[in-house]
Design a protein around this motif. Sequence first.
Motif, PDB file in Angstrom:
ATOM      1  N   MET A 101       8.904 -11.881  29.157  1.00  0.00           N
ATOM      2  CA  MET A 101      10.201 -12.399  29.612  1.00  0.00           C
ATOM      3  C   MET A 101      10.125 -12.781  31.088  1.00  0.00           C
ATOM      4  O   MET A 101       9.498 -12.088  31.875  1.00  0.00           O
ATOM      5  CB  MET A 101      11.296 -11.335  29.425  1.00  0.00           C
ATOM      6  N   SER A 102      10.813 -13.890  31.401  1.00  0.00           N
ATOM      7  CA  SER A 102      10.831 -14.324  32.794  1.00  0.00           C
ATOM      8  C   SER A 102      12.273 -14.377  33.276  1.00  0.00           C
ATOM      9  O   SER A 102      13.204 -14.426  32.473  1.00  0.00           O
ATOM     10  CB  SER A 102      10.211 -15.710  32.917  1.00  0.00           C
ATOM     11  N   LYS A 103      12.398 -14.367  34.580  1.00  0.00           N
ATOM     12  CA  LYS A 103      13.744 -14.402  35.149  1.00  0.00           C
ATOM     13  C   LYS A 103      14.059 -15.790  35.694  1.00  0.00           C
ATOM     14  O   LYS A 103      13.265 -16.358  36.453  1.00  0.00           O
ATOM     15  CB  LYS A 103      13.865 -13.364  36.264  1.00  0.00           C
ATOM     16  N   GLU A 141      21.137 -14.018  37.354  1.00  0.00           N
ATOM     17  CA  GLU A 141      19.835 -13.837  36.727  1.00  0.00           C
ATOM     18  C   GLU A 141      19.929 -13.743  35.208  1.00  0.00           C
ATOM     19  O   GLU A 141      20.837 -13.080  34.691  1.00  0.00           O
ATOM     20  CB  GLU A 141      19.198 -12.562  37.268  1.00  0.00           C
ATOM     21  N   GLN A 142      19.039 -14.429  34.533  1.00  0.00           N
ATOM     22  CA  GLN A 142      18.937 -14.284  33.078  1.00  0.00           C
ATOM     23  C   GLN A 142      17.473 -14.081  32.724  1.00  0.00           C
ATOM     24  O   GLN A 142      16.595 -14.651  33.371  1.00  0.00           O
ATOM     25  CB  GLN A 142      19.441 -15.552  32.364  1.00  0.00           C
ATOM     26  N   GLU A 143      17.237 -13.265  31.703  1.00  0.00           N
ATOM     27  CA  GLU A 143      15.865 -13.065  31.235  1.00  0.00           C
ATOM     28  C   GLU A 143      15.655 -13.893  29.979  1.00  0.00           C
ATOM     29  O   GLU A 143      16.405 -13.768  29.018  1.00  0.00           O
ATOM     30  CB  GLU A 143      15.608 -11.588  30.942  1.00  0.00           C
ATOM     31  N   VAL A 144      14.688 -14.769  30.043  1.00  0.00           N
ATOM     32  CA  VAL A 144      14.410 -15.640  28.892  1.00  0.00           C
ATOM     33  C   VAL A 144      12.897 -15.765  28.707  1.00  0.00           C
ATOM     34  O   VAL A 144      12.116 -15.494  29.621  1.00  0.00           O
ATOM     35  CB  VAL A 144      14.989 -17.070  29.085  1.00  0.00           C
ATOM     36  N   GLU A 145      12.519 -16.144  27.503  1.00  0.00           N
ATOM     37  CA  GLU A 145      11.122 -16.511  27.253  1.00  0.00           C
ATOM     38  C   GLU A 145      10.934 -17.934  27.768  1.00  0.00           C
ATOM     39  O   GLU A 145      11.656 -18.837  27.353  1.00  0.00           O
ATOM     40  CB  GLU A 145      10.842 -16.504  25.737  1.00  0.00           C
ATOM     41  N   ASP A 171       9.666 -20.055  34.848  1.00  0.00           N
ATOM     42  CA  ASP A 171       9.915 -18.831  35.613  1.00  0.00           C
ATOM     43  C   ASP A 171      10.499 -19.144  36.992  1.00  0.00           C
ATOM     44  O   ASP A 171      10.021 -20.033  37.689  1.00  0.00           O
ATOM     45  CB  ASP A 171       8.572 -18.092  35.772  1.00  0.00           C
ATOM     46  N   LYS A 172      11.534 -18.410  37.351  1.00  0.00           N
ATOM     47  CA  LYS A 172      12.193 -18.496  38.662  1.00  0.00           C
ATOM     48  C   LYS A 172      12.942 -19.812  38.894  1.00  0.00           C
ATOM     49  O   LYS A 172      13.402 -20.093  40.000  1.00  0.00           O
ATOM     50  CB  LYS A 172      11.197 -18.284  39.802  1.00  0.00           C
TER      51      LYS A 172
END
Lengths: 269, 79
Positions: B1-3, B10-14, B55-56
Amino acid sequence: MDFTEDQIQRYSRHIILQDVGVEGQERINKGKVLIVGAGGLGAPVALYLAAAGVGTIGIIDGDVVDLSNLQRQVIHFTADVNKAKVLSAKEKINQLNPEVEVITYYDLLTASNALDIIKDYDFVVDGTDNFPVKFLINDACVQARKPFSHGGILRFEGQTITVLPGTACYRCVFHAPPPPNAVPTCSQAGVLGAIAGMLGTIQAAEVLKYLTGVGDLLTNRLLTFNAKTMEFRTIKVKHNHRCAVCGDHPTITELVDYEQATCEIKSKH
Amino acid sequence: MSKILVNGKEQEVEVPISLIDLIKRNDVAQPDMVSVQLNGEFVDRGDFNSTLVNDKDEVDFLYFMGGGSPINQQNLQIK
């Protein structure tokens, strides 16, 4: 411009305000501001600009006061129902500050009259409730190189951006009006009355900042807030080189009246 | 998972995730009407399918806001 004793008293809180002072107040008194729409946003804008002593306030609105307006359009009172909004607004402005010259246009802003009306003003405030006129104001002001403030409100949320010649315009962000059959104001209508005041007073502050030259305007930044959480955010937006009106190869060179979406409101009567 | 940052949060997603999938994931009410900025650049609506978020990355969904007063709109002329 020499202030009278009464003027020094009336504007004393501006005059003693560092950054504004006598000079800033003079600029406010010489300012000419057009408010498009004497509704939820236009009402607080008009009242605060009148209180501040803006020399000339133009108001354009083709509507009459409706009972359902009074929940948020604080310049109109119960006795004004069915009166032209521009007249109702002018009366209140005159009572608040008789020094202000009010020019009323009991009309809609259209592609055919927009440039002629805005040419006499230093700054234009978008206080309209619909997208065709929001885009018209944007395009007219970009073409005429007039600074303006965009404002929008919906439910518990508001957004505003100030546009100067060369900065990101409304169309840079929202390329074209939503199609008439997909207007968010219809499907999820309603607005918390005080939101209009929150957003309108931000617009009024931007006008006064512009006239006095104080501070940093809300240019290239879209301010949004949600009153449910009371969170405010400014999102950096860039001038869009592909913008149809202010981009490198503008395709919009004439003003157009977009088709206005309408909502079917079922009458309860 | 990336942020990633979506509207400042902030959300965590693939990742990578396409913009259109991110729009769906965030329950954007009218995807055909949202304006999207990816890392400060506007993305053309036609590129929502092909644009990937990594990512980011910072994504902003910007929505139309009118005046919340549909009754008044009925009084406006239709041309």
